[in-house]
Design a protein around this motif. Structure first.
Motif, PDB file in Angstrom:
ATOM      1  N   GLY A  78      -3.544 -11.798  -2.120  1.00 32.97           N
ATOM      2  CA  GLY A  78      -4.775 -11.790  -1.337  1.00 32.97           C
ATOM      3  C   GLY A  78      -4.611 -11.122   0.008  1.00 32.97           C
ATOM      4  O   GLY A  78      -5.473 -10.343   0.447  1.00 32.97           O
ATOM      5  N   ALA A  79      -3.510 -11.402   0.696  1.00 33.00           N
ATOM      6  CA  ALA A  79      -3.290 -10.821   2.021  1.00 33.00           C
ATOM      7  C   ALA A  79      -3.106  -9.314   1.947  1.00 33.00           C
ATOM      8  O   ALA A  79      -3.680  -8.564   2.753  1.00 33.00           O
ATOM      9  N   VAL A  80      -2.319  -8.836   0.988  1.00 34.64           N
ATOM     10  CA  VAL A  80      -2.080  -7.396   0.868  1.00 34.64           C
ATOM     11  C   VAL A  80      -3.368  -6.660   0.497  1.00 34.64           C
ATOM     12  O   VAL A  80      -3.648  -5.567   1.021  1.00 34.64           O
ATOM     13  N   ALA A  81      -4.170  -7.239  -0.395  1.00 36.78           N
ATOM     14  CA  ALA A  81      -5.438  -6.604  -0.773  1.00 36.78           C
ATOM     15  C   ALA A  81      -6.353  -6.457   0.442  1.00 36.78           C
ATOM     16  O   ALA A  81      -6.943  -5.388   0.672  1.00 36.78           O
ATOM     17  N   LEU A  82      -6.484  -7.516   1.242  1.00 31.89           N
ATOM     18  CA  LEU A  82      -7.327  -7.442   2.436  1.00 31.89           C
ATOM     19  C   LEU A  82      -6.756  -6.475   3.477  1.00 31.89           C
ATOM     20  O   LEU A  82      -7.502  -5.722   4.116  1.00 31.89           O
ATOM     21  N   LEU A  83      -5.445  -6.502   3.655  1.00 33.05           N
ATOM     22  CA  LEU A  83      -4.814  -5.605   4.621  1.00 33.05           C
ATOM     23  C   LEU A  83      -5.040  -4.145   4.257  1.00 33.05           C
ATOM     24  O   LEU A  83      -5.357  -3.310   5.121  1.00 33.05           O
ATOM     25  N   LEU A  84      -4.893  -3.803   2.979  1.00 32.75           N
ATOM     26  CA  LEU A  84      -5.082  -2.418   2.563  1.00 32.75           C
ATOM     27  C   LEU A  84      -6.545  -1.995   2.694  1.00 32.75           C
ATOM     28  O   LEU A  84      -6.838  -0.868   3.109  1.00 32.75           O
ATOM     29  N   ASN A 201       3.968  -4.616   3.544  1.00 30.76           N
ATOM     30  CA  ASN A 201       3.239  -5.845   3.868  1.00 30.76           C
ATOM     31  C   ASN A 201       3.571  -6.964   2.884  1.00 30.76           C
ATOM     32  O   ASN A 201       3.648  -8.140   3.275  1.00 30.76           O
ATOM     33  N   ALA A 202       3.747  -6.616   1.613  1.00 33.90           N
ATOM     34  CA  ALA A 202       4.122  -7.631   0.628  1.00 33.90           C
ATOM     35  C   ALA A 202       5.475  -8.246   0.972  1.00 33.90           C
ATOM     36  O   ALA A 202       5.660  -9.468   0.872  1.00 33.90           O
ATOM     37  N   LEU A 203       6.411  -7.421   1.406  1.00 32.23           N
ATOM     38  CA  LEU A 203       7.720  -7.939   1.804  1.00 32.23           C
ATOM     39  C   LEU A 203       7.614  -8.806   3.056  1.00 32.23           C
ATOM     40  O   LEU A 203       8.264  -9.858   3.153  1.00 32.23           O
ATOM     41  N   PHE A 204       6.806  -8.368   4.019  1.00 33.20           N
ATOM     42  CA  PHE A 204       6.633  -9.168   5.238  1.00 33.20           C
ATOM     43  C   PHE A 204       6.067 -10.544   4.903  1.00 33.20           C
ATOM     44  O   PHE A 204       6.566 -11.566   5.389  1.00 33.20           O
ATOM     45  N   CYS A 205       5.017 -10.575   4.099  1.00 33.76           N
ATOM     46  CA  CYS A 205       4.367 -11.846   3.766  1.00 33.76           C
ATOM     47  C   CYS A 205       5.266 -12.716   2.900  1.00 33.76           C
ATOM     48  O   CYS A 205       5.313 -13.940   3.071  1.00 33.76           O
ATOM     49  N   TRP A 206       5.970 -12.098   1.962  1.00 42.67           N
ATOM     50  CA  TRP A 206       6.833 -12.860   1.056  1.00 42.67           C
ATOM     51  C   TRP A 206       7.982 -13.527   1.810  1.00 42.67           C
ATOM     52  O   TRP A 206       8.351 -14.673   1.523  1.00 42.67           O
ATOM     53  N   ASN A 207       8.549 -12.824   2.783  1.00 46.69           N
ATOM     54  CA  ASN A 207       9.718 -13.336   3.496  1.00 46.69           C
ATOM     55  C   ASN A 207       9.364 -14.235   4.677  1.00 46.69           C
ATOM     56  O   ASN A 207      10.266 -14.796   5.314  1.00 46.69           O
ATOM     57  N   ASP A 208       8.092 -14.376   4.979  1.00 41.67           N
ATOM     58  CA  ASP A 208       7.700 -15.149   6.161  1.00 41.67           C
ATOM     59  C   ASP A 208       7.942 -16.644   5.951  1.00 41.67           C
ATOM     60  O   ASP A 208       7.728 -17.184   4.861  1.00 41.67           O
ATOM     61  N   VAL A 209       8.376 -17.289   7.008  1.00 30.49           N
ATOM     62  CA  VAL A 209       8.549 -18.753   7.009  1.00 30.49           C
ATOM     63  C   VAL A 209       7.697 -19.398   8.095  1.00 30.49           C
ATOM     64  O   VAL A 209       7.018 -20.406   7.848  1.00 30.49           O
TER      65      VAL A 209
END
Length: 275
Positions: A78-84, A201-209
């Protein structure tokens, strides 16, 4: 000639050392995940006596990693779709649509890149709590969009600025509206940049804590990385089980790097090149 060969060997040795330093932690984690608790306590650096998948299956089922994995997929998608979507529209507008304040708006997005999340996390959390978005998928998705949108807009604006304005003018003369130019011209031509920025962005969101821990405090909404940290506290004495959780979280990132490394490199350099 001899000096150039020596220089190549020095560079090769440095790159080999960097590769070993990068690969060894992953191999060590995989080896620990295959051990029993007894084997790890007696000799944590020895090779596992057999390939055991019990720890991985236990972490996946009993440790809740399956639920955390699904949560991460939902939020990251969802985040990557909105960001793009928002980033590509804003990048097209700032690069080819002239309007009052466009330059100042772009500089504002550029300045937002230098604002750490720790500076805005308290007002963001209060806003999310007041709107009822704490501990929800939409709340975490919007938090990721707010955090990574300036980066996306910057890269997309830089990429679209390399497209000649004559192409946009010709499309407008043919009767296309700004939305028609965006949909028929900019989206197809910006596909390489969209792929690169989407992967980053997918990597940023996936790795976020930090953001996920702040926005989703309940176990039912935890993302995979937050789940791994909770696994460490829940199974303090069972390091092989914790290593299995780390391995589950790292494998998707490793796969993305292996198959999309060119797109990741292009995304990193997209904003530094201008035709």
């Amino acid at each position: 000639m001899r000096g150039s060969r020596l220089g190549k060997w020095v560079i090769a040795a440095g790159m080999a050392a960097l590769a070993i330093a990068t690969i060894y932690p992953m191999l060590f984690t995989a080896n620990v995940a295959m051990k029993t608790r007894r084997e790890y306590i007696f000799d944590r650096f020895s090779l596992s006596s057999a390939l055991r998948w019990d720890n991985i299956s236990t972490a996946w089922e009993s440790g809740g990693m399956a639920r955390y994995f699904v949560n991460s997929l939902i939020v990251v998608t969802g985040a990557v779709a909105l960001l793009l979507l928002i980033g590509s529209m804003a990048g097209f507008a700032m690069s080819h649509l002239r309007f009052r304040g466009s330059r100042a708006l772009f500089l504002g997005c550029l300045a937002a890149l230098f604002v750490p999340f720790q500076v805005i996390m308290v007002p963001l959390a209060r806003t999310m709590a007041d709107t009822g978005l704490i501990d929800t998928y939409p709340g975490l998705i919007l938090a990721y969009v707010a955090q990574f949108l300036p980066f996306t807009i910057y890269l997309m604006t830089s990429y679209y600025s390399r497209i000649p304005s004559e192409i946009v003018d010709a499309a407008r003369i043919d009767g296309n509206s700004p939305y028609g130019v965006y949909r028929r011209i900019m989206l197809p031509m910006g596909r390489p940049a969209l792929l690169s920025v989407g992967v980053l962005n997918a990597l940023f969101c996936w790795n976020d804590v930090l953001i996920a821990l702040l926005m989703t405090p309940s176990p039912e909404r935890r993302t995979l990385m937050v789940g791994v940290t909770s696994l460490r506290g829940q199974y303090t004495s069972d390091i092989p089980l914790f290593a299995s959780g780390v391995l589950i979280a790292a494998v998707p990132v490793l796969v993305i790097y292996l198959f999309l490394q060119r797109q990741i490199a292009d995304g990193v350099t997209a904003g530094s090149m201008k035709g």
